[in-house]
Write a protein that holds these residues in place. Structure first.
Motif, mmCIF file in Angstrom:
data_model
loop_
_atom_site.group_PDB
_atom_site.id
_atom_site.type_symbol
_atom_site.label_atom_id
_atom_site.label_comp_id
_atom_site.label_asym_id
_atom_site.label_seq_id
_atom_site.Cartn_x
_atom_site.Cartn_y
_atom_site.Cartn_z
ATOM 1 N N LEU A 118 -102.004 -101.424 21.083
ATOM 2 C CA LEU A 118 -101.146 -100.411 20.452
ATOM 3 C C LEU A 118 -101.971 -99.309 19.806
ATOM 4 C CD1 LEU A 118 -98.319 -102.615 18.901
ATOM 5 C CD2 LEU A 118 -98.219 -101.154 20.935
ATOM 6 N N TRP A 119 -103.073 -99.693 19.161
ATOM 7 C CA TRP A 119 -103.942 -98.685 18.546
ATOM 8 C C TRP A 119 -104.519 -97.774 19.624
ATOM 9 C CZ3 TRP A 119 -109.143 -97.598 19.135
ATOM 10 C CH2 TRP A 119 -109.680 -96.683 18.234
ATOM 11 N N LEU A 120 -104.967 -98.365 20.731
ATOM 12 C CA LEU A 120 -105.530 -97.583 21.827
ATOM 13 C C LEU A 120 -104.485 -96.658 22.442
ATOM 14 C CD1 LEU A 120 -108.032 -97.064 23.540
ATOM 15 C CD2 LEU A 120 -107.289 -98.911 25.035
ATOM 16 N N LEU A 121 -103.257 -97.139 22.583
ATOM 17 C CA LEU A 121 -102.176 -96.307 23.105
ATOM 18 C C LEU A 121 -101.924 -95.120 22.181
ATOM 19 C CD1 LEU A 121 -99.840 -95.824 25.114
ATOM 20 C CD2 LEU A 121 -98.435 -97.243 23.614
ATOM 21 N N GLY A 122 -101.896 -95.370 20.881
ATOM 22 C CA GLY A 122 -101.668 -94.293 19.918
ATOM 23 C C GLY A 122 -102.767 -93.246 19.947
ATOM 24 N N VAL A 123 -104.003 -93.704 19.946
ATOM 25 C CA VAL A 123 -105.128 -92.767 19.979
ATOM 26 C C VAL A 123 -105.123 -91.972 21.279
ATOM 27 C CG1 VAL A 123 -107.652 -92.636 20.085
ATOM 28 C CG2 VAL A 123 -106.563 -94.117 18.414
ATOM 29 N N SER A 124 -104.823 -92.622 22.393
ATOM 30 C CA SER A 124 -104.775 -91.931 23.687
ATOM 31 C C SER A 124 -103.664 -90.890 23.715
ATOM 32 C CB SER A 124 -104.569 -92.931 24.825
ATOM 33 O OG SER A 124 -105.631 -93.838 24.880
ATOM 34 N N ALA A 125 -102.513 -91.229 23.163
ATOM 35 C CA ALA A 125 -101.394 -90.282 23.133
ATOM 36 C C ALA A 125 -101.727 -89.076 22.263
ATOM 37 C CB ALA A 125 -100.131 -90.969 22.626
ATOM 38 N N ILE A 126 -102.315 -89.317 21.103
ATOM 39 C CA ILE A 126 -102.710 -88.205 20.222
ATOM 40 C C ILE A 126 -103.739 -87.322 20.914
ATOM 41 C CG2 ILE A 126 -103.920 -87.656 18.069
ATOM 42 C CD1 ILE A 126 -102.548 -90.156 16.862
ATOM 43 N N PHE A 127 -104.722 -87.937 21.553
ATOM 44 C CA PHE A 127 -105.751 -87.177 22.262
ATOM 45 C C PHE A 127 -105.124 -86.333 23.377
ATOM 46 C CE2 PHE A 127 -109.000 -86.798 25.613
ATOM 47 C CZ PHE A 127 -109.960 -86.104 24.895
ATOM 48 N N ALA A 128 -104.165 -86.904 24.121
ATOM 49 C CA ALA A 128 -103.508 -86.164 25.196
ATOM 50 C C ALA A 128 -102.735 -84.973 24.651
ATOM 51 C CB ALA A 128 -102.585 -87.094 25.977
ATOM 52 N N VAL A 129 -101.998 -85.187 23.561
ATOM 53 C CA VAL A 129 -101.216 -84.095 22.965
ATOM 54 C C VAL A 129 -102.137 -82.995 22.455
ATOM 55 C CG1 VAL A 129 -99.705 -83.506 21.035
ATOM 56 C CG2 VAL A 129 -99.216 -85.515 22.438
ATOM 57 N N LEU A 130 -103.206 -83.365 21.763
ATOM 58 C CA LEU A 130 -104.136 -82.354 21.247
ATOM 59 C C LEU A 130 -104.833 -81.599 22.374
ATOM 60 C CD1 LEU A 130 -105.689 -84.253 18.199
ATOM 61 C CD2 LEU A 130 -104.009 -82.402 18.173
ATOM 62 N N THR A 131 -105.126 -82.289 23.466
ATOM 63 C CA THR A 131 -105.739 -81.624 24.610
ATOM 64 C C THR A 131 -104.787 -80.605 25.217
ATOM 65 O OG1 THR A 131 -107.041 -83.594 25.086
ATOM 66 C CG2 THR A 131 -106.791 -82.013 26.871
ATOM 67 N N ILE A 132 -103.531 -80.973 25.356
ATOM 68 C CA ILE A 132 -102.532 -80.050 25.907
ATOM 69 C C ILE A 132 -102.353 -78.847 24.988
ATOM 70 C CG2 ILE A 132 -100.077 -79.788 26.456
ATOM 71 C CD1 ILE A 132 -100.165 -82.761 27.370
ATOM 72 N N VAL A 133 -102.221 -79.103 23.683
ATOM 73 C CA VAL A 133 -102.043 -78.011 22.721
ATOM 74 C C VAL A 133 -103.249 -77.086 22.734
ATOM 75 C CG1 VAL A 133 -101.845 -77.487 20.257
ATOM 76 C CG2 VAL A 133 -100.425 -79.276 21.263
ATOM 77 N N GLY A 134 -104.452 -77.669 22.751
ATOM 78 C CA GLY A 134 -105.667 -76.857 22.803
ATOM 79 C C GLY A 134 -105.733 -76.001 24.055
ATOM 80 N N SER A 135 -105.376 -76.590 25.191
ATOM 81 C CA SER A 135 -105.397 -75.830 26.445
ATOM 82 C C SER A 135 -104.403 -74.682 26.417
ATOM 83 C CB SER A 135 -105.075 -76.751 27.613
ATOM 84 O OG SER A 135 -106.059 -77.740 27.754
#
Length: 78
Positions: free
Chosen positions: A53-70
């Motif tokens: 669950l922790w890994l899923l959360g961190v991965s989701a946050i990373f994906a969202v931040l990557t999209i927002v940054g792009s």
């Protein structure tokens, strides 16, 4: 370092085959090699003890931040 030796040998073999005018069909060996690498990566990953669950959360946050940054970079540049 062990990765570079087969890579260089493959490059040399490909260059020699190109000079000789031969083009072997490498689709099947490439597919088999990729499937084997993915399988063994899964086996190695399954051995690791992590909190899913922790890994899923961190991965989701990373994906969202990557999209927002792009999108922000595209907005600034475009």
């Amino acid at each position: 370092m062990n990765v570079f030796i087969p890579l260089i040998l493959g490059l040399l073999l490909g260059y020699l085959l190109k000079r000789a005018g031969k083009r072997p069909n490498l689709e099947t060996p490439t597919s088999i090699a990729l499937l084997a690498m993915i399988f063994f990566l899964g086996v190695k990953t399954g051995e690791v003890q992590v909190n899913g669950l922790w890994l899923l959360g961190v991965s989701a946050i990373f994906a969202v931040l990557t999209i927002v940054g792009s999108l922000l970079i595209a907005e600034v540049v475009g």
